[in-house]
Each structure stands twice: as structure tokens, then as C-alpha cells.
Design an enzyme around this catalytic site. Structure first.
Site, short mmCIF file in Angstrom:
data_model
loop_
_atom_site.label_atom_id
_atom_site.label_comp_id
_atom_site.label_asym_id
_atom_site.label_seq_id
_atom_site.Cartn_x
_atom_site.Cartn_y
_atom_site.Cartn_z
N GLU A 93 12.37 -19.96 11.36
CA GLU A 93 13.60 -20.11 12.15
C GLU A 93 14.39 -18.81 12.10
O GLU A 93 14.13 -17.94 11.25
CB GLU A 93 14.44 -21.28 11.63
CG GLU A 93 13.88 -22.63 12.06
CD GLU A 93 14.79 -23.80 11.72
OE1 GLU A 93 14.82 -24.75 12.51
OE2 GLU A 93 15.45 -23.79 10.67
N HIS A 209 26.04 -23.57 17.71
CA HIS A 209 24.59 -23.52 17.92
C HIS A 209 24.36 -23.03 19.34
O HIS A 209 24.97 -23.53 20.28
CB HIS A 209 23.96 -24.90 17.72
CG HIS A 209 22.49 -24.83 17.49
ND1 HIS A 209 21.61 -24.44 18.46
CD2 HIS A 209 21.75 -25.06 16.38
CE1 HIS A 209 20.38 -24.44 17.97
NE2 HIS A 209 20.44 -24.80 16.70
N ARG A 259 22.17 -16.95 14.94
CA ARG A 259 22.83 -17.85 15.90
C ARG A 259 24.11 -17.29 16.49
O ARG A 259 24.39 -17.49 17.66
CB ARG A 259 23.16 -19.17 15.19
CG ARG A 259 21.95 -19.98 14.91
CD ARG A 259 22.29 -21.26 14.20
NE ARG A 259 21.05 -21.95 13.93
CZ ARG A 259 20.98 -23.10 13.29
NH1 ARG A 259 22.06 -23.69 12.84
NH2 ARG A 259 19.81 -23.68 13.09
N HIS A 320 28.65 -26.62 15.82
CA HIS A 320 27.51 -27.22 15.13
C HIS A 320 27.72 -27.43 13.64
O HIS A 320 27.31 -28.43 13.07
CB HIS A 320 26.31 -26.30 15.36
CG HIS A 320 25.01 -26.82 14.84
ND1 HIS A 320 24.47 -28.01 15.26
CD2 HIS A 320 24.14 -26.31 13.93
CE1 HIS A 320 23.32 -28.21 14.64
NE2 HIS A 320 23.10 -27.22 13.82
N ARG A 355 25.75 -19.21 8.39
CA ARG A 355 24.73 -20.04 7.74
C ARG A 355 23.36 -19.76 8.34
O ARG A 355 23.20 -19.77 9.56
CB ARG A 355 25.06 -21.52 7.93
CG ARG A 355 23.98 -22.43 7.41
CD ARG A 355 24.30 -23.87 7.72
NE ARG A 355 24.11 -24.19 9.11
CZ ARG A 355 23.13 -24.97 9.58
NH1 ARG A 355 22.25 -25.50 8.76
NH2 ARG A 355 23.04 -25.24 10.86
#
Ligand SMILES: Cc1cc2nc3c(=O)[nH]c(=O)nc-3n(C[C@H](O)[C@H](O)[C@H](O)COP(=O)(O)OP(=O)(O)OC[C@H]3O[C@@H](n4cnc5c(N)ncnc54)[C@H](O)[C@@H]3O)c2cc1C
Length: 506
Positions: A93, A209, A259, A320, A355
Site C-alpha cells: 500500500e 482518503h 494519501r 477518513h 498515517r
């Protein structure tokens, strides 16, 4: 709860159905080093790099060292991680330099939630009570004595005393107009801890997000449907409506950039080109098996009229995750005696200013276990002469509260969103102050929605005030009036109700 229940009785409260949680909606997975190509240090480096100087090194090391053992324990408890030849299939990811995402197809959270809930519900020392909204913490002389619950059928409040209270009320996404978060995510735990004089940290770091499904009527829906980052990890690419790769030349990792960078790029692209969304182009993926690899996303899109075997997915950013929360030490303790916190409501400092994908389930797993160990090792002292708590509260009625909630969401989206500046943040706070006045005038009834609204107001103010205080851009927090990172702000933003009272007096 499972760790504590071997020695003590536990009451697990949730305000809706037990399965209505963000955990249940988590798709992509949980990050934990497993592969021989990977190492603890790699995962630490990736996490701290994403955190942009604000990640707490000690907490990060603890999480990454202790995580893999606890993830394997989840597997032994029955979580059905996707396996290949007897080993977990690890996904990649954004922001991770190695494949380390354990997952159960794209329904990881559901498998974790149902497995743990089953174990909890069958344990004789644990009582699970859903439809039980906690309104406040009962705190006397700096020591938490239990919680104050609202009974919506009787429209009254009652008290549950406890030796220790652990707040695990999840995120705050519902304060924004567009969010991937469950309807339960109104920041109740953070708001009640704030009222109870706990320290709240880094509320300016809201993660948006980049890829929630675009639907024209999204603002009328409870939440937006998430298209997991794992889809990009498996080859999908962000393109404009004309088919141009929008991340080309913007970041070396292109569609797998962190992100915050992608969310800002999409936000700026759609504003500049006056469009409502961009596309996730799936043509470079193994489309044939996409329904097997991503059954949840496939079905979710199909039920909304998009066949991802044939069509690209229209996406937009949505609120998000909150990196901030109730400040705890690495053993789950807050600054209030007998009060602990874990999960998204807690702030351990592991995420810093951003994060890394799939690190939040890991954080929740590691630090809730550590909090449980602390609860078991502590000898609880009660202050003497503790009376009954005050349990008379008023709020707007349900219909008015719902209207006001929409206003909060619009204010936060407008002024505390992906891109911020002084003028907007001050305007947002001003709007919330005006709304506060209206709420006071209409507080002549009581409703669950009204209580949630009051919590959302606190969260909204914490986000805007923290964002105003941080006069720089770092990670998720981007200000057009301070576009650079400033060494002087390499510290957490701490808010307390004492500080607010002092500001009000001055
Ligand atoms: C769509 C989506 C996908 C995600 N995917 C991933 C992923 O792949 N990997 C990852 O690491 N993270 C992911 N995240 C983030 C992660 O899921 C959450 O951070 C995490 O699950 C939060 O867990 P929690 O236990 O803190 O809160 P939750 O799981 O949200 O649980 C909160 C609980 O608190 C209860 N509660 C709240 N307020 C009250 C109140 N006032 N009184 C009583 N009970 C209350 C609720 O009823 C609920 O039971 C995702 C998040 C979303 C929204």
C-alpha cells in the site's frame, strides 16, 4: 476486553449495533512485518517518514515490534487472513516500501470484528451492551469513576461505576460533509475526555482518503463508499476524465504516493478543471479476477451501477481518519487517573503528521493490549467522599439536531478541509460560535442526535483551533498561507479545556 476478562469483569458498551464500527468497514488490511525481504527497521522507517518529523519514535518502535505477534494471535483466534501456500498473502500500500499488509481479501475489518465479537460475546466475564450511548465520563477529583449513559427509550441518564474506563469510541469523520466513516464516528470519546480535562493532541491532522466512490448525492448519504488503496497497490492508476494520468510527474510513486499528496492533487485538479471527480483506471489490473480479489469493492460498486470489470471508478477524496485524539502514554494511560484510551480515539503519536495505510488497525491492536495489561497491573485508588455525578443535561430535539449536524459538516468541509488558511479557519470558528448560540437556544429537549451534535461541536472547534495554531504545512495539514514546513512547529499541538477557559477569560 478479552485480555482483561481473564481476571476482571468487563462491560463493553456500543452506541448502535455492535457491528456498526469503522473496524467493520476496514478493507485493505493490517500492516505487520512477516516477509524475509522485510524488517522491523524498514517498517519503522516508513512510518516515521510518513509522520514528517512528528512520529513518536518510542511508540512507533513498540507498535512495529509487538504488532506481528499480535496479528498472528488474531490469526490463531480465527481471523481468516488470505493465505497462499500456507503463508499470508501480503499486499503493498501507499508509503510502504515492502509488501506487509495482511488482509482477508478486501474485508479485513469485518473478519477481525466478527471474530473478536464472537469471542467477547461468549466470554462469561464480559457483558456486551449495544444501543448504549455514553454521554460523559464520571470524573471526580481528577479520577475517573465510571460513565454516564443516556437511555433513549426512557429519555434519561444513568451511571455505570467502574474501576477503570477505556475509551475506544473511534474516529470523528462524521464532522465532515464527505466521509468514509461509519455514522457512529462523531468523536464522542474525544469530546467527553476533553470535557473531563484530558489532554487532546494533534487534532489538525485529518486524513482525507483520496479515493472514495463519487456519487452525485454523496452529501445526502451517511457515508461514502471507500475504494481501498490496495486497488492502486494492485495496479490501478488515477486518471482525469480525459484519461490523463494525474499523478504523473507529481510524485515519484505516482498513484501510490502518500494519501495527503494524492488527495490534494485530486482536490486541486477537480477545482481547476471544474469537475466533480477523477477516475481510477483499472485497465492495468488483472480485471478477470477482480471480483474474487476485491469482492466487497466489486459488489459495492455493482450495487451502485458500476461494473468494475468493464468501467473505471469515479473517485473523490473524503475525510477518513484522525491522527489526533486523547493523549495517552505507551501503556494506554491518559492524564486522568483510571482513564485509558485506545484505537482511533487515542493519540499515541505513532502516525505523526500522516498515517501510513493499514497502521491504524495495528496501533489499535498493540496499544489496546498494552492498556489492558496496565489495567491489570494497577491497584486502583478511589478518592474519598465521592458523591453522585450531575446527570441533568439538555440538547436540541432529534429533528433540529440533525439539521444542525449538517451545518457542522458543511462548516468543517468548507473551512477545515484538505486545504486551509487563516481567514477560512477563523471564519469556520466564527460560524461554529454562532451555531453554538443557536444550539443553546434550542436545548430544551434531549435526544441522542442532540448529544452527538454537542460532541461534534467540540471536535469541530478542536480541529479548527489546532489548525489555526499550526502556522505551517506538514503532512496532512496544508495551509496556503504557510505552505512550508517550519522547524519551530516540530511538536504536538495540545488542547485542554483549561486552555479554552483561559482564552475565554482573556
Ligand atoms: C472505510 C474504512 C476503511 C478503513 N480501512 C482500514 C484498513 O484497511 N486498515 C487500517 O489499519 N485502518 C483502516 N481504517 C481505519 C480503521 O478502520 C479505524 O481507525 C479503526 O477501525 C478504529 O477502530 P476503533 O476500535 O478505534 O473504533 P471503531 O471500530 O469505529 O469502534 C468504535 C466503537 O465505539 C462505539 N461508540 C462511539 N461513541 C460511543 C458512545 N458515545 N457511547 C458508546 N459507544 C460509542 C461505537 O458504537 C463503536 O462500537 C479504515 C477506516 C474506514 C472508515
Amino acid at each position: 476486553a478479552l485480555s482483561i476478562s481473564e481476571h476482571k469483569k468487563v462491560l463493553v458498551l456500543s452506541k448502535k449495533e455492535s457491528l456498526e464500527t469503522n473496524t467493520n468497514y476496514a478493507q485493505g488490511g493490517i500492516a505487520a512485518v512477516q516477509d524475509a525481504q522485510d524488517s522491523t527497521q524498514n517498517h519503522i522507517d516508513d512510518t516515521l517518514k510518513a509522520g514528517k518529523g512528528l512520529g513518536h519514535q518510542k511508540a512507533v518502535r513498540i507498535m512495529i515490534e509487538q504488532g506481528p505477534g499480535l496479528v498472528r494471535k488474531l490469526f490463531r483466534t480465527g481471523v481468516e487472513f488470505t493465505m497462499v501456500n500456507g503463508s499470508p498473502e501480503l499486499w503493498m500500500e501507499g508509503g510502504h516500501t515492502r509488501k506487509r499488509i495482511w488482509h482477508c481479501f478486501d474485508r479485513t475489518g469485518e473478519s477481525i470484528e466478527t471474530t473478536l465479537l464472537k469471542a467477547v460475546m461468549s466470554h462469561p466475564n464480559i457483558e456486551v451492551r449495544d444501543q448504549s450511548l455514553v454521554w460523559d465520563l464520571w470524573i471526580e477529583q481528577g479520577c475517573c469513576q465510571g460513565v454516564i449513559l443516556y437511555d433513549s427509550s426512557l429519555k434519561n441518564f444513568y451511571v455505570e461505576p467502574a474501576q477503570a474506563v477505556l475509551v475506544a469510541t473511534g474516529g470523528v469523520g462524521q464532522v465532515y460533509r464527505y466521509t468514509t466513516n461509519s455514522r457512529i464516528s462523531t468523536g464522542d470519546g474525544i469530546a467527553m475526555a476533553y470535557r473531563g480535562e484530558a489532554e487532546i493532541a494533534n487534532m489538525e491532522f485529518t486524513q482525507f482518503h483520496p479515493t472514495s466512490l463519487y456519487e452525485p448525492d454523496a452529501h445526502l448519504k451517511e457515508k461514502s463508499f471507500l475504494i481501498s488503496e490496495a486497488v492502486r497497490g494492485n495496479g490501478a492508476v488515477l486518471v482525469s476524465q480525459d484519461g490523463l494520468e494525474i499523478m504523473k510527474g507529481k510524485h515519484p510513486k505516482e498513484s501510490l504516493a502518500p494519501r495527503d499528496i494524492i488527495a490534494r492533487e485530486i482536490d486541486s485538479y477537480i477545482k481547476k478543471h471544474n469537475q466533480n471527480f477523477v477516475y481510477l483506471d483499472l485497465s492495468k489490473m488483472d480485471i478477470e479476477n477482480i471480483d474474487q480479489k476485491f469482492p466487497n469493492i466489486y459488489q459495492g460498486c455493482l450495487s451502485r451501477g458500476i461494473d468494475i470489470k468493464k468501467q473505471n471508478i469515479p473517485v473523490v477524496p473524503a475525510a477518513h481518519y484522525i491522527c489526533g485524539g486523547i493523549k495517552i502514554d505507551v501503556d494506554g494511560r491518559t492524564n486522568i487517573e483510571n482513564l485509558f484510551a485506545a484505537g482511533e480515539a487515542a493519540f499515541t503519536g505513532v502516525h505523526g503528521a500522516n498515517r501510513l495505510a493499514s497502521n491504524s488497525l495495528l496501533e489499535a491492536l498493540v496499544f489496546s493490549k498494552r492498556a489492558a495489561d496496565t489495567v491489570l497491573s494497577v491497584e486502583f485508588k478511589r478518592p474519598s467522599g465521592v458523591g453522585k455525578p450531575n446527570i441533568k443535561y439538555l440538547s436540541p430535539d432529534k429533528a433540529t439536531a440533525k439539521q444542525f449536524k449538517t451545518l457542522v459538516k458543511n462548516i468543517l468541509w468548507e473551512y477545515g478541509g484538505i486545504v486551509r488558511n487563516k481567514q477560512g479557519l477563523e471564519k469556520g470558528l466564527e460560524e461554529l460560535e454562532k451555531l453554538d448560540q443557536k444550539i443553546k437556544e434550542k436545548s430544551n429537549s434531549i435526544s441522542s442526535n442532540g448529544l452527538e451534535l454537542k460532541n461534534m461541536m467540540i471536535i469541530g472547534k478542536l480541529i479548527l483551533a489546532s489548525a489555526l495554531q499550526r502556522k505551517e504545512s506538514r503532512g496532512l495539514h496544508y495551509r496556503t498561507d504557510f505552505p512550508d514546513t517550519d522547524k519551530n512547529y516540530e511538536q504536538d499541538t495540545i488542547c485542554t479545556i483549561h486552555q479554552e477557559r483561559r482564552n475565554d477569560e482573556s
